[in-house]
Design a protein around this motif. Structure first.
Motif, PDB file in Angstrom:
ATOM      1  N   ARG A 142       0.860  -1.191   0.000  1.00 38.82           N
ATOM      2  CA  ARG A 142       0.000   0.000   0.000  1.00 38.82           C
ATOM      3  C   ARG A 142       0.895   1.240   0.000  1.00 38.82           C
ATOM      4  NH1 ARG A 142      -5.264  -0.922   0.589  1.00 38.82           N
ATOM      5  NH2 ARG A 142      -5.901  -2.800   1.685  1.00 38.82           N
ATOM      6  N   PRO A 143       1.272   1.703  -1.188  1.00 41.57           N
ATOM      7  CA  PRO A 143       2.054   2.940  -1.234  1.00 41.57           C
ATOM      8  C   PRO A 143       1.226   4.099  -0.682  1.00 41.57           C
ATOM      9  CG  PRO A 143       1.869   1.916  -3.409  1.00 41.57           C
ATOM     10  CD  PRO A 143       0.961   1.174  -2.500  1.00 41.57           C
ATOM     11  N   ASP A 144       1.890   5.162  -0.302  1.00 40.42           N
ATOM     12  CA  ASP A 144       1.159   6.344   0.153  1.00 40.42           C
ATOM     13  C   ASP A 144       0.321   6.914  -0.984  1.00 40.42           C
ATOM     14  OD1 ASP A 144       1.936   6.581   2.926  1.00 40.42           O
ATOM     15  OD2 ASP A 144       3.946   6.968   2.168  1.00 40.42           O
ATOM     16  N   ALA A 145       0.809   6.781  -2.217  1.00 37.98           N
ATOM     17  CA  ALA A 145       0.035   7.237  -3.373  1.00 37.98           C
ATOM     18  C   ALA A 145       0.487   6.465  -4.613  1.00 37.98           C
ATOM     19  CB  ALA A 145       0.210   8.735  -3.590  1.00 37.98           C
ATOM     20  N   VAL A 146      -0.441   6.350  -5.562  1.00 33.39           N
ATOM     21  CA  VAL A 146      -0.208   5.639  -6.820  1.00 33.39           C
ATOM     22  C   VAL A 146      -0.675   6.550  -7.950  1.00 33.39           C
ATOM     23  CG1 VAL A 146      -0.875   3.638  -8.205  1.00 33.39           C
ATOM     24  CG2 VAL A 146      -0.592   3.377  -5.731  1.00 33.39           C
ATOM     25  N   LEU A 147       0.203   6.824  -8.906  1.00 31.33           N
ATOM     26  CA  LEU A 147      -0.151   7.649 -10.065  1.00 31.33           C
ATOM     27  C   LEU A 147      -0.441   6.742 -11.254  1.00 31.33           C
ATOM     28  CD1 LEU A 147      -0.263  10.637 -11.172  1.00 31.33           C
ATOM     29  CD2 LEU A 147       2.022  10.165 -12.086  1.00 31.33           C
ATOM     30  N   ALA A 148      -1.604   6.948 -11.858  1.00 30.81           N
ATOM     31  CA  ALA A 148      -2.018   6.172 -13.033  1.00 30.81           C
ATOM     32  C   ALA A 148      -2.962   7.030 -13.869  1.00 30.81           C
ATOM     33  CB  ALA A 148      -2.715   4.882 -12.596  1.00 30.81           C
ATOM     34  N   PRO A 149      -3.143   6.673 -15.132  1.00 34.09           N
ATOM     35  CA  PRO A 149      -4.138   7.398 -15.922  1.00 34.09           C
ATOM     36  C   PRO A 149      -5.504   7.341 -15.227  1.00 34.09           C
ATOM     37  CG  PRO A 149      -2.786   6.033 -17.350  1.00 34.09           C
ATOM     38  CD  PRO A 149      -2.443   5.662 -15.931  1.00 34.09           C
ATOM     39  N   ALA A 150      -6.233   8.435 -15.279  1.00 39.12           N
ATOM     40  CA  ALA A 150      -7.552   8.502 -14.639  1.00 39.12           C
ATOM     41  C   ALA A 150      -8.417   7.341 -15.106  1.00 39.12           C
ATOM     42  CB  ALA A 150      -8.230   9.836 -14.956  1.00 39.12           C
ATOM     43  N   GLY A 185     -13.421  -0.868 -11.526  1.00 34.68           N
ATOM     44  CA  GLY A 185     -13.731  -2.277 -11.645  1.00 34.68           C
ATOM     45  C   GLY A 185     -12.737  -3.208 -10.974  1.00 34.68           C
ATOM     46  N   HIS A 186     -11.642  -2.658 -10.442  1.00 33.60           N
ATOM     47  CA  HIS A 186     -10.655  -3.473  -9.738  1.00 33.60           C
ATOM     48  C   HIS A 186     -11.080  -3.641  -8.288  1.00 33.60           C
ATOM     49  CE1 HIS A 186      -7.216  -3.593 -12.642  1.00 33.60           C
ATOM     50  NE2 HIS A 186      -7.937  -2.617 -13.173  1.00 33.60           N
ATOM     51  N   GLY A 187     -10.596  -4.656  -7.657  1.00 28.55           N
ATOM     52  CA  GLY A 187     -10.845  -4.855  -6.235  1.00 28.55           C
ATOM     53  C   GLY A 187      -9.875  -4.034  -5.404  1.00 28.55           C
ATOM     54  N   GLU A 188      -9.685  -4.456  -4.185  1.00 28.41           N
ATOM     55  CA  GLU A 188      -8.816  -3.734  -3.249  1.00 28.41           C
ATOM     56  C   GLU A 188      -7.344  -3.807  -3.632  1.00 28.41           C
ATOM     57  OE1 GLU A 188      -8.023  -3.542   1.547  1.00 28.41           O
ATOM     58  OE2 GLU A 188      -9.537  -4.889   0.743  1.00 28.41           O
ATOM     59  N   TRP A 189      -6.946  -4.866  -4.338  1.00 29.74           N
ATOM     60  CA  TRP A 189      -5.547  -5.068  -4.729  1.00 29.74           C
ATOM     61  C   TRP A 189      -5.463  -5.080  -6.248  1.00 29.74           C
ATOM     62  CZ3 TRP A 189      -2.428  -4.459  -0.769  1.00 29.74           C
ATOM     63  CH2 TRP A 189      -2.934  -4.713   0.501  1.00 29.74           C
ATOM     64  N   ALA A 190      -4.910  -4.032  -6.814  1.00 25.75           N
ATOM     65  CA  ALA A 190      -4.894  -3.867  -8.264  1.00 25.75           C
ATOM     66  C   ALA A 190      -3.621  -4.425  -8.892  1.00 25.75           C
ATOM     67  CB  ALA A 190      -5.013  -2.394  -8.619  1.00 25.75           C
ATOM     68  N   ASP A 191      -3.777  -4.888 -10.121  1.00 26.27           N
ATOM     69  CA  ASP A 191      -2.629  -5.232 -10.951  1.00 26.27           C
ATOM     70  C   ASP A 191      -1.878  -3.925 -11.222  1.00 26.27           C
ATOM     71  OD1 ASP A 191      -1.206  -5.418 -13.581  1.00 26.27           O
ATOM     72  OD2 ASP A 191      -1.943  -7.470 -13.468  1.00 26.27           O
ATOM     73  N   PRO A 192      -0.559  -3.901 -11.128  1.00 25.04           N
ATOM     74  CA  PRO A 192       0.190  -2.651 -11.273  1.00 25.04           C
ATOM     75  C   PRO A 192       0.469  -2.228 -12.712  1.00 25.04           C
ATOM     76  CG  PRO A 192       1.682  -4.433 -10.757  1.00 25.04           C
ATOM     77  CD  PRO A 192       0.287  -5.013 -10.716  1.00 25.04           C
ATOM     78  N   ALA A 193      -0.082  -2.912 -13.701  1.00 21.24           N
ATOM     79  CA  ALA A 193       0.254  -2.631 -15.099  1.00 21.24           C
ATOM     80  C   ALA A 193       0.028  -1.172 -15.497  1.00 21.24           C
ATOM     81  CB  ALA A 193      -0.531  -3.557 -16.026  1.00 21.24           C
ATOM     82  N   ALA A 194      -0.995  -0.520 -14.978  1.00 20.29           N
ATOM     83  CA  ALA A 194      -1.301   0.865 -15.358  1.00 20.29           C
ATOM     84  C   ALA A 194      -0.522   1.895 -14.539  1.00 20.29           C
ATOM     85  CB  ALA A 194      -2.793   1.128 -15.196  1.00 20.29           C
ATOM     86  N   VAL A 195       0.175   1.461 -13.506  1.00 25.49           N
ATOM     87  CA  VAL A 195       0.843   2.392 -12.592  1.00 25.49           C
ATOM     88  C   VAL A 195       2.051   3.038 -13.262  1.00 25.49           C
ATOM     89  CG1 VAL A 195       2.046   2.610 -10.383  1.00 25.49           C
ATOM     90  CG2 VAL A 195       0.025   1.139 -10.570  1.00 25.49           C
ATOM     91  N   LEU A 196       2.096   4.354 -13.223  1.00 25.46           N
ATOM     92  CA  LEU A 196       3.220   5.114 -13.757  1.00 25.46           C
ATOM     93  C   LEU A 196       4.254   5.421 -12.669  1.00 25.46           C
ATOM     94  CD1 LEU A 196       1.136   7.701 -15.796  1.00 25.46           C
ATOM     95  CD2 LEU A 196       2.220   5.590 -16.637  1.00 25.46           C
ATOM     96  N   MET A 197       3.756   5.609 -11.437  1.00 19.56           N
ATOM     97  CA  MET A 197       4.647   5.980 -10.345  1.00 19.56           C
ATOM     98  C   MET A 197       3.975   5.657  -9.019  1.00 19.56           C
ATOM     99  SD  MET A 197       6.230   9.752  -9.461  1.00 19.56           S
ATOM    100  CE  MET A 197       4.687  10.450  -8.877  1.00 19.56           C
ATOM    101  N   VAL A 198       4.781   5.257  -8.047  1.00 20.60           N
ATOM    102  CA  VAL A 198       4.316   5.144  -6.665  1.00 20.60           C
ATOM    103  C   VAL A 198       5.005   6.231  -5.857  1.00 20.60           C
ATOM    104  CG1 VAL A 198       3.779   2.679  -6.715  1.00 20.60           C
ATOM    105  CG2 VAL A 198       6.074   3.424  -6.108  1.00 20.60           C
ATOM    106  N   VAL A 199       4.353   6.650  -4.787  1.00 23.60           N
ATOM    107  CA  VAL A 199       4.914   7.648  -3.881  1.00 23.60           C
ATOM    108  C   VAL A 199       4.956   7.049  -2.487  1.00 23.60           C
ATOM    109  CG1 VAL A 199       4.618   9.940  -2.852  1.00 23.60           C
ATOM    110  CG2 VAL A 199       3.947   9.543  -5.242  1.00 23.60           C
ATOM    111  N   GLU A 200       6.089   7.187  -1.841  1.00 24.52           N
ATOM    112  CA  GLU A 200       6.247   6.782  -0.448  1.00 24.52           C
ATOM    113  C   GLU A 200       6.768   7.982   0.331  1.00 24.52           C
ATOM    114  OE1 GLU A 200       5.428   4.094   1.107  1.00 24.52           O
ATOM    115  OE2 GLU A 200       5.159   2.605  -0.477  1.00 24.52           O
TER     116      GLU A 200
END
Length: 183
Positions: A74-82, A87-102
């Motif tokens: 659970r990163p502090d923040a996850v950047l992805a296209p809007a 439709g994803h559950g609580e744990w998403a596949d990271p394929a769309a993630v551009l950046m995580v923030v900690e």
């Protein structure tokens, strides 16, 4: 512990008092957000909305991690296209993630994980960028270009300077606001 076992435990844990993650088969607690951590993430959300409105910065969203997606972070923040997580559950596949923030906490053991271990897991997961806001070091650290489970570039920017986030994010922001964060 496998991911299915972990998710069962995590579902019944009281998230108000404890947040759980699964890293390399080991369940770990993570620090709850304090005021400065929350302010840093809220400021980043406002910054990204203004500079890159086609992206969303999701706070506290769970990601499947590691090469085989057995981990849960659970990163502090996850950047992805809007709209990436609709439709994803609580744990998403990271394929769309551009950046995580900690954002580092006030606890040294967790800070080591935030600075060292979590960027390695994100690189292994092939997330293009990892931005660490290091409150003790008074700097932002941009990890980029994941190859063979490690980020091949690490660029440090003292708080109060301009921070360049390379592709795929492609933006630069002033980090003056971070100067007000406590340690």
């Amino acid at each position: 512990m496998d991911a299915e076992e972990f998710e069962g435990i995590e579902r019944v844990a009281d998230g108000e008092f404890v947040r759980l993650e699964l890293v390399r088969g080991e369940m770990r607690t993570t620090a709850r957000a304090d005021g400065d951590r929350s302010e840093a993430v809220a400021w980043l959300i406002r910054t990204f909305v203004r500079l890159r409105p086609e992206y969303s910065l999701y706070s506290g969203y769970g990601l499947k991690a590691e090469v085989d997606h057995r981990g849960r972070l659970r990163p502090d923040a996850v950047l992805a296209p809007a709209g990436s997580f609709a439709g994803h559950g609580e744990w998403a596949d990271p394929a769309a993630v551009l950046m995580v923030v900690e954002v580092t906490s006030c606890e040294q053991a967790r800070d080591r994980r935030t600075r060292e271990e979590k960027p390695l897991v994100y690189a292994e997961t092939a997330i293009p960028l990892c931005l660490v806001i290091d409150r003790d070091g008074r700097e932002t650290v941009v990890h980029g270009r994941p190859e063979n489970g490690v980020y091949t570039t690490v660029v440090r920017h003292p708080f109060g300077t301009r921070v360049r986030l390379p592709a795929p994010v492609d933006l630069t922001f002033d980090s003056d606001r971070l100067l007000s964060l406590g340690r």
